[in-house]
Design a protein around this motif. Structure first.
Motif, PDB file in Angstrom:
ATOM      1  N   GLY A  72     -10.654   5.901  -4.382  1.00 60.34           N
ATOM      2  CA  GLY A  72     -10.514   5.968  -2.932  1.00 60.34           C
ATOM      3  C   GLY A  72      -9.454   5.030  -2.393  1.00 60.34           C
ATOM      4  O   GLY A  72      -8.975   5.205  -1.269  1.00 60.34           O
ATOM      5  N   LEU A  73      -9.091   4.030  -3.197  1.00 62.56           N
ATOM      6  CA  LEU A  73      -8.043   3.090  -2.784  1.00 62.56           C
ATOM      7  C   LEU A  73      -6.670   3.643  -3.127  1.00 62.56           C
ATOM      8  O   LEU A  73      -5.801   3.758  -2.258  1.00 62.56           O
ATOM      9  N   ALA A  77      -3.767  11.619  -2.410  1.00 59.67           N
ATOM     10  CA  ALA A  77      -3.484  12.497  -1.264  1.00 59.67           C
ATOM     11  C   ALA A  77      -2.825  11.740  -0.125  1.00 59.67           C
ATOM     12  O   ALA A  77      -2.432  12.348   0.877  1.00 59.67           O
ATOM     13  N   LYS A  78      -2.696  10.421  -0.263  1.00 61.85           N
ATOM     14  CA  LYS A  78      -2.123   9.592   0.790  1.00 61.85           C
ATOM     15  C   LYS A  78      -0.694   9.165   0.448  1.00 61.85           C
ATOM     16  O   LYS A  78      -0.294   9.128  -0.713  1.00 61.85           O
ATOM     17  N   SER A  79       0.052   8.785   1.476  1.00 61.43           N
ATOM     18  CA  SER A  79       1.411   8.282   1.280  1.00 61.43           C
ATOM     19  C   SER A  79       1.370   6.801   0.908  1.00 61.43           C
ATOM     20  O   SER A  79       0.334   6.134   1.039  1.00 61.43           O
ATOM     21  N   LYS A  86      -4.304   0.547   4.050  1.00 62.82           N
ATOM     22  CA  LYS A  86      -5.681   0.366   3.592  1.00 62.82           C
ATOM     23  C   LYS A  86      -5.828  -0.884   2.734  1.00 62.82           C
ATOM     24  O   LYS A  86      -6.756  -1.681   2.917  1.00 62.82           O
ATOM     25  N   PHE A  87      -4.912  -1.071   1.792  1.00 63.96           N
ATOM     26  CA  PHE A  87      -5.006  -2.191   0.852  1.00 63.96           C
ATOM     27  C   PHE A  87      -4.893  -3.539   1.558  1.00 63.96           C
ATOM     28  O   PHE A  87      -5.542  -4.515   1.179  1.00 63.96           O
ATOM     29  N   ALA A  88      -4.075  -3.593   2.602  1.00 64.49           N
ATOM     30  CA  ALA A  88      -3.852  -4.857   3.323  1.00 64.49           C
ATOM     31  C   ALA A  88      -5.128  -5.418   3.928  1.00 64.49           C
ATOM     32  O   ALA A  88      -5.242  -6.632   4.140  1.00 64.49           O
ATOM     33  N   ARG A 135       5.325  -2.447   2.366  1.00 64.56           N
ATOM     34  CA  ARG A 135       5.182  -3.853   1.990  1.00 64.56           C
ATOM     35  C   ARG A 135       4.079  -4.580   2.750  1.00 64.56           C
ATOM     36  O   ARG A 135       3.849  -4.341   3.929  1.00 64.56           O
ATOM     37  N   ILE A 136       3.428  -5.490   2.014  1.00 64.66           N
ATOM     38  CA  ILE A 136       2.417  -6.381   2.578  1.00 64.66           C
ATOM     39  C   ILE A 136       2.886  -7.807   2.336  1.00 64.66           C
ATOM     40  O   ILE A 136       3.355  -8.134   1.241  1.00 64.66           O
TER      41      ILE A 136
END
Length: 250
Positions: A72-73, A77-79, A86-88, A135-136
C-alpha cells in the motif's frame, strides 16, 4: 661551561630545515586525514538516514496494520509524486519539495551525482546522473528522491557493459544484451547533505529499493550498494573519485 652548552644548540639553518621537513610531511598526510575524517562523518550520517527510512516503512506498516507488507506504500497504481506525498507523513518534520521554485527547495535541485566509480558515456567521458524530481527533505537536511515503478517485477533488457560503462559488442560491432528480472517497486535515493559536495554515490548519496515487504540495498555497486553494505556492517565506505566530462582511454 657556557661555551659547551652553546655548542649543543641548533643553528638557524637546522631549525629551518626541520620545519621544512615537518611542513612537507604535514602537506602529504593532512589531506588524507581530513578525507578520512569527512568520510567517517558521512558514514555516520548515512547510517542515520538508512535507519530513518527503514523506521518510516515500519511505521507505515504499524499504522496500517500490515506488518511485513508495504504494497500500500509502494503503490504501483500511483505516481512518484503521490507516493512521495504519502511516504513523507512517516517522517517527523519532513518537507515535500514539489519544484525548485517552492520556498526553501532550490538548494535541493539543479545538481547531479557522480557514480561510485568511473562510469562513462558513449564517448568515453566520465558521467553523472540526475536524481528523480519527487523529493522529501528531512529535518536534518537529508534529501529523499523517489521513483515509483508501475510494477514490482521489472523485466529488463539491458545492454552489456564493462566495469566502466563501455558497451560490449559482437564481432560485427553490434551491441550485446542480456535479460533479467528485478523485484522492487520503487527506488529511493537519499543524499545526506543535499547539493553539498562530494555528491557521489557511496559517499553522501545512496540508493535503496522499496519492496513488497520492506526496503533493500540496491545491488549495483555504481549506486553505492557495496559501500552502504560496508558502512552498515561497521566497515568503511568504498569509492573511487573521477572527473565528470574527462575522456578516458581504454
Amino acid at each position: 661551561m657556557q661555551a659547551a652548552e652553546s655548542g649543543k644548540a641548533f643553528t638557524l639553518a637546522e631549525v629551518l630545515i626541520t620545519l621544512g621537513i615537518i611542513g612537507v610531511v604535514a602537506a602529504m598526510t593532512l589531506p588524507s586525514l581530513i578525507t578520512k575524517y569527512k568520510d567517517k562523518e558521512l558514514a555516520t550520517r548515512a547510517k542515520k538516514a538508512y535507519s530513518a527510512i527503514s523506521q518510516a516503512v515500519q511505521l507505515y506498516q504499524a499504522k496500517n496494520s500490515s506488518p511485513g507488507d508495504s504494497t500500500g506504500l509502494w503503490d504501483v497504481a500511483k505516481s512518484s509524486n503521490e507516493v512521495t506525498e504519502k511516504f513523507a507523513k512517516y517522517f517527523n518534520g519532513a518537507k515535500i519539495c514539489r519544484s525548485k521554485n517552492q520556498k526553501g527547495c532550490a538548494p535541493f535541485y539543479d545538481y547531479k551525482v557522480k557514480y561510485n566509480s568511473l562510469w562513462v558515456d558513449e564517448d568515453g567521458a566520465g558521467k553523472d546522473m540526475s536524481l528523480p524530481a519527487a523529493r522529501i527533505i528531512l529535518s536534518d537536511g537529508t534529501l529523499l528522491a523517489i521513483q515509483q515503478y508501475t510494477s514490482c517485477e521489472q523485466s529488463i533488457h539491458q545492454v552489456q557493459q564493462d566495469e566502466y560503462g563501455n558497451i560490449k559488442k559482437d564481432e560485427d560491432g553490434n551491441p550485446l544484451y542480456f535479460d533479467y528480472t528485478a523485484y522492487f517497486c520503487a527506488a529511493i535515493y537519499f543524499d545526506i547533505n543535499g547539493s553539498k559536495l562530494p555528491n557521489q554515490f557511496g559517499r553522501d548519496v545512496f540508493r535503496v529499493n522499496g519492496t513488497l515487504s520492506d526496503i533493500e540495498i540496491h545491488e549495483w555497486s555504481k549506486t553505492g550498494g557495496d559501500s552502504l553494505k560496508s558502512i552498515l556492517s561497521g566497515g568503511e565506505m568504498s569509492y573511487t573519485d573521477y572527473s565528470v566530462g574527462e575522456k578516458f582511454d581504454f
